[in-house]
Design an enzyme around this catalytic site. Structure first.
Site, PDB file in Angstrom:
ATOM      1  N   GLY A 153       0.825  -1.199   0.000  1.00  0.00           N
ATOM      2  CA  GLY A 153       0.000   0.000   0.000  1.00  0.00           C
ATOM      3  C   GLY A 153       0.860   1.250   0.000  1.00  0.00           C
ATOM      4  N   GLY A 204       0.044  -4.817   0.653  1.00  0.00           N
ATOM      5  CA  GLY A 204      -1.200  -4.697  -0.103  1.00  0.00           C
ATOM      6  C   GLY A 204      -1.236  -5.569  -1.335  1.00  0.00           C
ATOM      7  N   GLU A 227       5.161  -5.557   7.567  1.00  0.00           N
ATOM      8  CA  GLU A 227       4.460  -4.541   8.355  1.00  0.00           C
ATOM      9  C   GLU A 227       5.104  -4.229   9.703  1.00  0.00           C
ATOM     10  OE1 GLU A 227       1.828  -5.929   5.223  1.00  0.00           O
ATOM     11  OE2 GLU A 227       2.996  -6.996   6.742  1.00  0.00           O
TER      12      GLU A 227
END
Length: 534
Positions: A153, A204, A227
């Site tokens: 993302g 993502g 992450e």
């Protein structure tokens, strides 16, 4: 003769005539058995007077109707929910139609096809539209350029918004809401969906691919869930797919952000197929040629697509053995089976012998990660195994919303991706958190509760399941499947391997993966009856 012709068109050219015959037989059996219901006796009497063609069309219509069980948001509602915003790029996603094939190309190659709101607002309504189209047979998701499928993302923009205050953080929450709505739609989609994981596939990008029944890795694939490195948690359905990986491999990938490359993405079961990147355009053209009958079941369509993909395999690289195997895999399970981060750290510190260097590297990686993210991710891995796919995205949206209010996400993204400096976490280190479950629970409780005033995420379909419907069907055999065959207690190692090869039509990678599992988890030699070691 007419029925035989139609059946043959539903499978790829390489499929045998027996497969087509089987399709006809199964369809006929389902149709015949349905007349035993008393509720349909009146319909049966009326059909007796119909011409043969009318009877066939009626039965086909009923079979086709059975496949439209999932309720989706209407196209009008979707276009309103995902309507364009000021600043949306006009060509960051490209759509193409070729016969029955519908392709989606992420078109931001200079930014490694990083996923943003503009792209999501184009993809979700189009998928909903195609879900209702009889002309759309197969969906392909791919990335532009030769470096990335989707590198994650566009979190740098989210960090900027978060610094603007409550309104900015609400915009970040809206981004995650739309991203997870799209991911759930893909995970429960009613059409065959294929992800070309060609290049970097992280964050993502994993959400756009991991939930698909077909996930194709190439020599350029780089997979990771990074992450915890930016003060976040493994989202986009990580709560669902990571705990379902064999042993504690999912926990290891979630906490360390470890990368898998090329064929090892396939060996690990994250991809279902391994092809050379040069074969993808040819495969895409071949997929466009597939024809299905309106009443073909989704399973029959998936089987035909699987056989089509297998036409384009070109062998596995001989210089890249299975990475997560043998002593390393045993060490991963030994160290990451614990339920607290401090226990995992102590287990890594206690490693000796051939895995000592790996343990040191892993400890260094964990100590560089956000301590909060590590504790949240570990708790997520332990409870996510009980979540359904629908619950996963609802709960993950609540978790993401909490992270937008916390310090570490904005700091981690700014430090690592914008300023290029070490992040200043809060708490600052793993040592700053007292050992034990109580202190970990105190740190993480707020991430697993709905924030005040938070509304549960509405999804685009009502579909739900507890296990992937396609799990273990199209990729290499899973450890659980091998254990079940061993538990029969009468097959030798070689017989088990041959059984799987026959079942998977001698799919590439099956022998290598099953041999590794048997070597690691069973006793005896190749000609001895295998016994599972618990």
């Amino acid at each position: 003769m007419f029925a035989w012709t139609i059946a043959s068109r539903a499978v790829p050219a390489s499929a045998s005539a027996s497969a087509a015959t089987s399709t006809v037989t199964r369809t006929a059996c389902r149709a015949c058995s349905s007349w035993s219901s008393p509720a349909r006796l009146a319909t049966r009497r009326s059909l007796l007077a119909m011409p043969l063609r009318a009877k066939l069309l009626s039965e086909q219509f009923q079979l086709g109707q059975q496949q439209q069980q999932t309720r989706y948001m209407s196209t009008e509602e979707a276009y309103e929910l995902f309507k364009p915003r000021d600043g949306d790029e006009p060509e960051d996603v490209l759509f193409n139609s070729l016969y029955g094939l519908r392709s989606i190309e992420l078109n931001r190659p200079l930014k490694l096809n990083a996923l943003n709101g503009s792209m999501i607002r184009k993809i979700a309504p189009r998928l909903l539209e195609w879900s209702k189209s009889d002309l759309a047979n197969v969906i392909v998701m791919k990335g532009a350029g030769n470096k990335a499928f989707c590198a994650g993302g566009d979190v740098a923009q989210l960090a900027i918004w978060n610094k603007e205050g409550p309104e900015g953080r609400d915009r970040s929450r809206e981004f995650f809401a739309q991203e997870y709505q799209l991911d759930h739609l893909i995970a429960t989609y009613n059409k065959p969906y294929i992800a070309f994981m060609d290049g970097i596939t992280m964050g993502g990008g994993v959400g756009l691919s991991i939930h698909a029944p077909f996930r194709i890795a190439t020599e350029r694939t780089v997979f990771a869930m990074p992450e915890t490195n930016i003060g976040f948690f493994p989202d986009v359905g990580g709560s669902f797919f990571l705990p379902r990986l064999p042993g504690y491999v999912g926990t290891y990938l979630a906490l360390t952000s470890a990368r898998l490359t090329g064929v090892n993405v396939f060996y690990a079961g994250i991809a279902t197929h391994y092809l050379h990147s040069t074969s993808l355009p040819l495969l895409e053209s071949r997929l466009a040629e597939l024809r299905f009958r309106d009443y073909d079941s989704k399973e029959d369509r998936l089987a035909a697509i699987n056989a089509t993909i297998e036409e384009y395999v070109t062998g596995l690289p001989h210089d890249q053995p299975i990475h997560i195997a043998g002593l390393l895999r045993i060490a991963i399970d030994r160290c990451f089976c614990h339920d607290t981060v401090d226990e995992i750290v102590r287990a890594l510190e206690a490693e000796t012998g051939p895995t000592r260097a790996w343990a040191d590297e892993t400890l260094a990686a964990l100590r560089a990660r956000s301590p909060t993210s590590l504790h949240v991710a570990l708790r997520q891995m332990r409870i996510g195994r009980q979540w359904s796919i629908r619950t996963t995205f609802v709960r993950e949206h609540a978790m993401a919303s909490r992270f937008m209010d916390a310090h570490d996400f904005t700091e981690g993204v700014t430090a690592l991706l914008v300023d290029g400096r070490p992040a200043q976490w809060q708490p600052a280190s793993l040592d700053a958190i007292p050992p034990g479950k109580a202190s970990s629970a105190k740190l993480t409780d707020s991430y697993f509760r709905l924030p005040e005033g938070h509304t549960a995420l509405p999804l685009l379909s009502d579909a739900d399941y507890d296990e992937y419907p396609h799990a273990g069907k199209y990729g290499v055999p899973t450890e659980e499947q091998v254990e079940r065959k061993v538990s029969l207690g009468m097959l030798t190692h070689e017989q088990i391997i041959e059984d799987f090869l026959r079942e998977r039509k001698y799919k590439q990678g099956v022998r290598e993966v099953v041999e590794e599992i048997l070597t690691r988890k069973t006793t005896g030699g190749p000609n001895d009856v295998a016994k599972w070691m618990y």
